[in-house]
Motif scaffolding. Structure first.
Motif, PDB file in Angstrom:
ATOM      1  N   UNK A  51       0.830  22.114  28.672  1.00  0.00           N
ATOM      2  CA  UNK A  51      -0.189  22.160  29.487  1.00  0.00           C
ATOM      3  C   UNK A  51      -1.110  23.147  28.805  1.00  0.00           C
ATOM      4  N   UNK A  52      -2.434  23.038  29.130  1.00  0.00           N
ATOM      5  CA  UNK A  52      -3.644  23.445  28.393  1.00  0.00           C
ATOM      6  C   UNK A  52      -4.188  24.262  29.802  1.00  0.00           C
ATOM      7  N   UNK A  53      -4.686  25.609  29.666  1.00  0.00           N
ATOM      8  CA  UNK A  53      -5.192  26.206  30.751  1.00  0.00           C
ATOM      9  C   UNK A  53      -6.373  27.081  30.194  1.00  0.00           C
ATOM     10  N   UNK A  54      -7.684  26.902  31.087  1.00  0.00           N
ATOM     11  CA  UNK A  54      -8.602  27.753  30.715  1.00  0.00           C
ATOM     12  C   UNK A  54      -8.848  28.858  31.813  1.00  0.00           C
ATOM     13  N   UNK A  55      -9.560  29.957  31.691  1.00  0.00           N
ATOM     14  CA  UNK A  55      -9.549  30.858  32.550  1.00  0.00           C
ATOM     15  C   UNK A  55     -10.205  30.690  33.883  1.00  0.00           C
ATOM     16  N   UNK A  56      -9.461  30.832  34.958  1.00  0.00           N
ATOM     17  CA  UNK A  56      -9.751  30.625  36.242  1.00  0.00           C
ATOM     18  C   UNK A  56      -9.477  29.151  36.721  1.00  0.00           C
ATOM     19  N   UNK A  57      -9.012  28.550  35.856  1.00  0.00           N
ATOM     20  CA  UNK A  57      -8.633  27.071  36.237  1.00  0.00           C
ATOM     21  C   UNK A  57      -7.043  26.823  36.203  1.00  0.00           C
TER      22      UNK A  57
ATOM     23  N   UNK B  74       7.386  28.206  29.582  1.00  0.00           N
ATOM     24  CA  UNK B  74       7.400  29.327  28.600  1.00  0.00           C
ATOM     25  C   UNK B  74       6.288  30.113  29.013  1.00  0.00           C
ATOM     26  N   UNK B  75       6.282  31.379  28.254  1.00  0.00           N
ATOM     27  CA  UNK B  75       5.787  32.244  28.717  1.00  0.00           C
ATOM     28  C   UNK B  75       3.971  32.226  28.091  1.00  0.00           C
ATOM     29  N   UNK B  76       3.534  31.207  27.472  1.00  0.00           N
ATOM     30  CA  UNK B  76       2.192  30.956  27.029  1.00  0.00           C
ATOM     31  C   UNK B  76       1.671  31.353  25.790  1.00  0.00           C
ATOM     32  N   UNK B  77       0.948  30.637  25.217  1.00  0.00           N
ATOM     33  CA  UNK B  77       0.437  31.196  23.838  1.00  0.00           C
ATOM     34  C   UNK B  77      -1.347  30.999  24.163  1.00  0.00           C
ATOM     35  N   UNK B  78      -1.816  32.145  23.546  1.00  0.00           N
ATOM     36  CA  UNK B  78      -3.375  32.217  23.872  1.00  0.00           C
ATOM     37  C   UNK B  78      -3.930  31.840  22.438  1.00  0.00           C
ATOM     38  N   UNK B  79      -4.492  30.888  22.378  1.00  0.00           N
ATOM     39  CA  UNK B  79      -5.230  30.185  21.044  1.00  0.00           C
ATOM     40  C   UNK B  79      -6.754  30.802  20.923  1.00  0.00           C
ATOM     41  N   UNK B  80      -7.063  31.171  19.798  1.00  0.00           N
ATOM     42  CA  UNK B  80      -8.562  31.440  19.509  1.00  0.00           C
ATOM     43  C   UNK B  80      -8.868  30.910  18.544  1.00  0.00           C
ATOM     44  N   UNK B  81      -9.623  29.850  18.407  1.00  0.00           N
ATOM     45  CA  UNK B  81     -10.352  29.059  17.419  1.00  0.00           C
ATOM     46  C   UNK B  81     -11.663  29.753  17.182  1.00  0.00           C
ATOM     47  N   UNK B  82     -12.025  30.316  15.695  1.00  0.00           N
ATOM     48  CA  UNK B  82     -13.066  31.290  15.524  1.00  0.00           C
ATOM     49  C   UNK B  82     -13.906  29.994  14.798  1.00  0.00           C
ATOM     50  N   UNK B  83     -15.022  30.193  14.983  1.00  0.00           N
ATOM     51  CA  UNK B  83     -16.056  29.134  14.424  1.00  0.00           C
ATOM     52  C   UNK B  83     -16.574  29.790  13.208  1.00  0.00           C
TER      53      UNK B  83
END
Lengths: 112, 114
Positions: free
Chosen positions: A36-42, A103-112
């Protein structure tokens, strides 16, 4: 007892790179493994899922690799984009009782 | 088409008060789930309804938590005598059946206990 272990907790990837998130499970009765993918507030949104009778499933830039003997599965995000920045959860469930164990989740940040 | 709808989106209440959270599943989905998402615990299963079967309540953390599903559709999660540790996002999901059918989540109710 944590039945689904996810790593890493956080991940930073450059745009265009490959993001890899790993999960391991303990209960061999699990037979359904979604990501699953989760965005803040969703709420979490189903991304891709696999059953243990196949070793890999690909949908667009997203691929699940599944290793039944090692009780491990992973999510690969190819050509990662800034819009992929989100929290990703692996999960598992059993045919007889369909509550998802996350699972506890993984926060992914993709830098431009 | 309409997804899973939850209300309210945010709820602030005082410790000791009772709260009711509502979930409208996707039309035609026979299975409905409640989960709780908190910073320290991640996503935890609370309760599961499948058709007319007795609900699976194995995830409810205490007897202050209860849920019902009326007419096989709308569900209400009730928390009595709220405590500060109940502060979390409560998520509802529905699916077309058992055994791994995709679960579709609502955006949750953010509950804050003062």
């Amino acid at each position: 007892q944590q039945q689904v272990k996810q790593s890493p907790q956080s991940l930073i990837v450059q745009k265009g790179g490959i993001s890899i998130i790993n999960c391991a499970y303990e209960n061999t009765a699990f037979d359904y493994f979604p990501w699953y993918q989760q965005f803040p507030g969703k709420g979490p949104a189903l991304l891709i899922a696999i059953r243990p009778d196949v070793s890999e499933k690909k949908e667009g830039r997203f691929t699940i690799s599944f290793n039944k003997s090692a009780k491990q599965f992973s999510l690969h995000i190819m050509d990662s984009q800034p819009g992929d920045s989100a929290t990703y959860f692996c999960a598992a469930s059993m045919r007889s009782g369909t509550a998802l164990i996350f699972g506890k989740g993984t926060t992914l940040s993709v830098s431009s | 088409g309409a997804g899973v709808s939850q209300s309210p989106s945010n709820k602030v209440t005082e410790k000791g008060k009772d709260v009711e959270l509502r979930c409208d599943p996707i039309s035609g989905h026979t299975a409905l789930y409640w989960y709780r998402q908190s910073l320290g615990q991640g996503l935890e299963f609370l309760i599961y309804f499948q058709g007319n079967s007795a609900p699976d309540k194995s995830g409810l953390p205490s007897d202050r938590f209860s849920a019902e599903r009326t007419g096989g559709s709308v569900s209400t999660l009730t928390i009595q005598r709220t405590q500060q540790e109940d502060s979390a996002v409560y998520l509802c999901a529905s699916s077309a059946g058992r055994g791994g059918q995709p679960q579709h989540f609502g955006d949750g109710t953010r509950l804050s206990i003062l």
